[in-house]
Motif scaffolding. Sequence first.
Motif, PDB file in Angstrom:
ATOM      1  N   ASN A  10     -14.637   0.919   3.828  1.00 47.07           N
ATOM      2  CA  ASN A  10     -13.198   1.034   3.616  1.00 47.07           C
ATOM      3  C   ASN A  10     -12.674  -0.272   3.061  1.00 47.07           C
ATOM      4  OD1 ASN A  10     -12.820  -0.768   5.773  1.00 47.07           O
ATOM      5  ND2 ASN A  10     -12.357   0.850   7.248  1.00 47.07           N
ATOM      6  N   TRP A  11     -11.361  -0.355   2.969  1.00 49.63           N
ATOM      7  CA  TRP A  11     -10.709  -1.514   2.365  1.00 49.63           C
ATOM      8  C   TRP A  11      -9.815  -2.171   3.410  1.00 49.63           C
ATOM      9  CZ3 TRP A  11     -12.472  -2.865  -2.323  1.00 49.63           C
ATOM     10  CH2 TRP A  11     -13.110  -1.885  -3.086  1.00 49.63           C
ATOM     11  N   ASN A  16     -11.676 -10.279   2.423  1.00 45.76           N
ATOM     12  CA  ASN A  16     -10.942 -10.803   1.273  1.00 45.76           C
ATOM     13  C   ASN A  16     -11.083 -12.318   1.185  1.00 45.76           C
ATOM     14  OD1 ASN A  16     -10.177  -8.159   1.179  1.00 45.76           O
ATOM     15  ND2 ASN A  16      -7.971  -8.541   1.227  1.00 45.76           N
ATOM     16  N   THR A 311      -2.684  -0.148  -0.388  1.00 46.89           N
ATOM     17  CA  THR A 311      -3.563  -1.180   0.162  1.00 46.89           C
ATOM     18  C   THR A 311      -2.792  -2.344   0.771  1.00 46.89           C
ATOM     19  OG1 THR A 311      -3.683  -2.428  -1.913  1.00 46.89           O
ATOM     20  CG2 THR A 311      -5.280  -0.638  -1.607  1.00 46.89           C
ATOM     21  N   TRP A 313      -2.091  -4.932  -1.047  1.00 49.15           N
ATOM     22  CA  TRP A 313      -2.467  -6.115  -1.819  1.00 49.15           C
ATOM     23  C   TRP A 313      -1.451  -6.320  -2.937  1.00 49.15           C
ATOM     24  CZ3 TRP A 313      -7.633  -3.406  -3.237  1.00 49.15           C
ATOM     25  CH2 TRP A 313      -8.366  -3.147  -2.083  1.00 49.15           C
ATOM     26  N   ARG A 328     -21.731  -2.419  -3.468  1.00 54.32           N
ATOM     27  CA  ARG A 328     -20.341  -2.265  -3.045  1.00 54.32           C
ATOM     28  C   ARG A 328     -19.404  -2.702  -4.165  1.00 54.32           C
ATOM     29  NH1 ARG A 328     -18.996  -5.745   1.553  1.00 54.32           N
ATOM     30  NH2 ARG A 328     -20.798  -6.968   0.909  1.00 54.32           N
ATOM     31  N   HIS A 330     -16.249  -4.571  -5.755  1.00 57.84           N
ATOM     32  CA  HIS A 330     -15.434  -5.773  -5.567  1.00 57.84           C
ATOM     33  C   HIS A 330     -14.251  -5.697  -6.527  1.00 57.84           C
ATOM     34  CE1 HIS A 330     -18.421  -8.278  -3.211  1.00 57.84           C
ATOM     35  NE2 HIS A 330     -19.124  -7.213  -3.579  1.00 57.84           N
ATOM     36  N   ILE A 343     -11.609  -8.934  -3.383  1.00 61.83           N
ATOM     37  CA  ILE A 343     -11.429  -7.945  -2.332  1.00 61.83           C
ATOM     38  C   ILE A 343     -12.628  -6.999  -2.355  1.00 61.83           C
ATOM     39  CG2 ILE A 343      -9.911  -6.152  -1.399  1.00 61.83           C
ATOM     40  CD1 ILE A 343      -7.653  -7.529  -3.087  1.00 61.83           C
ATOM     41  N   GLN A 345     -15.321  -4.065  -0.758  1.00 60.13           N
ATOM     42  CA  GLN A 345     -15.395  -3.002   0.230  1.00 60.13           C
ATOM     43  C   GLN A 345     -15.986  -3.557   1.518  1.00 60.13           C
ATOM     44  OE1 GLN A 345     -17.686  -0.093  -2.063  1.00 60.13           O
ATOM     45  NE2 GLN A 345     -16.060   1.407  -1.715  1.00 60.13           N
ATOM     46  N   SER A 346     -15.467  -3.096   2.661  1.00 60.43           N
ATOM     47  CA  SER A 346     -15.946  -3.538   3.975  1.00 60.43           C
ATOM     48  C   SER A 346     -16.700  -2.396   4.653  1.00 60.43           C
ATOM     49  CB  SER A 346     -14.766  -3.958   4.855  1.00 60.43           C
ATOM     50  OG  SER A 346     -14.019  -4.990   4.260  1.00 60.43           O
TER      51      SER A 346
END
Length: 348
Positions: A10-11, A16, A311, A313, A328, A330, A343, A345-346
């Motif tokens: 997820n984001w 970040n 988001t 952001w 992933r 970025h 930023i 993806q986590s």
Amino acid sequence: MPPTTTPGLNWNGSLNVNLGGTVANLVAAVNEADDRIVVFARDTANALRLRWLVRNGDDEGGWNTGGYATIANTTIAGPPTAVRGKDGRIRVFWRTPGNELWTVTQPLVYGGFTAPVRLARFVPGEPAACLNADGRVAVFYRGTNNDVWFQQQALVDYSNYTPPAPLGGVITGTPAPALSGDGRLSVFVRGTDGNLWAATQNEPNGTTGWGTFRQVLTGCADSPSATTDADRRIRVFYRGTDNAAWSVRQNDDWGDYGTPVSLRGTITFMPSAILAMDGRLEVFVRGTDGNVWISSQQTPNADQFTTFAATGWASAGAIALVHGYDNRIHVFIRGTNGNLWQIPQSFV
């Protein structure tokens, strides 16, 4: 709840990174041969600067220390564009304040960069670069008559470039090239009539030239962006005259295009899209609130997308996307204070 796109990711913003600097315009993000990320940006002094992820054994070790490095003897007027060639070396292209097209190249994989080389004069538009099917770099730009011009590496030794050659058209903004699964490049532009137009190589690698520009659709309010679905058919994204995000997909014949589909939303700049590891496209836009919003393709290759999710952001401009070494996504944005933000993806 943070937006969830690719399953298991997820984001949430926990990873970040503020990369600092005071950057102007859109940045260019590209991968080294081992897939570490390098970002290029124009600073407020109009120099070309870069930061890169370093190695730590077999893993990434964070961003280089010492901040941004400057590539000597560069003066740029707009956003750079960067591409990694089939030989693993990065090329960067930009327009100068005198409307010339210049480039630098890594002489060795993972190395520094050569002295800048001028490729063309009379280049009032920003360049966009991509690879031919045989790996030769091609770069497209708007000429002084508002037509499209291109140059490409002459041979598969990936060194010298052909002279500038016109493709025709009467355009505004920046061309958007993409390589389809049949091996042919297409370049997409917004015409001065406000419609979306495309020209395509007659054969892979352009060995027999290009076709003429033909209209794809009406109602294109900004420069388009182009990518490919999981099946390698081209999908073009653009801002419509209703300020919503729209897309149109290449048909099964690799030639014509289907019916445009609205992703809805109210946006201020062209959408940016990238293929996630689950085979679905992720679409990023800047909303009228100045923040980044995300939509996901509902299934691979489908015309249906989810409703845009916020988001939080804050972005002062366009959005750059790239995959990391583990595939992933970025996201790179210029913050409202001019700093560059990464930023990724986590993991959930």
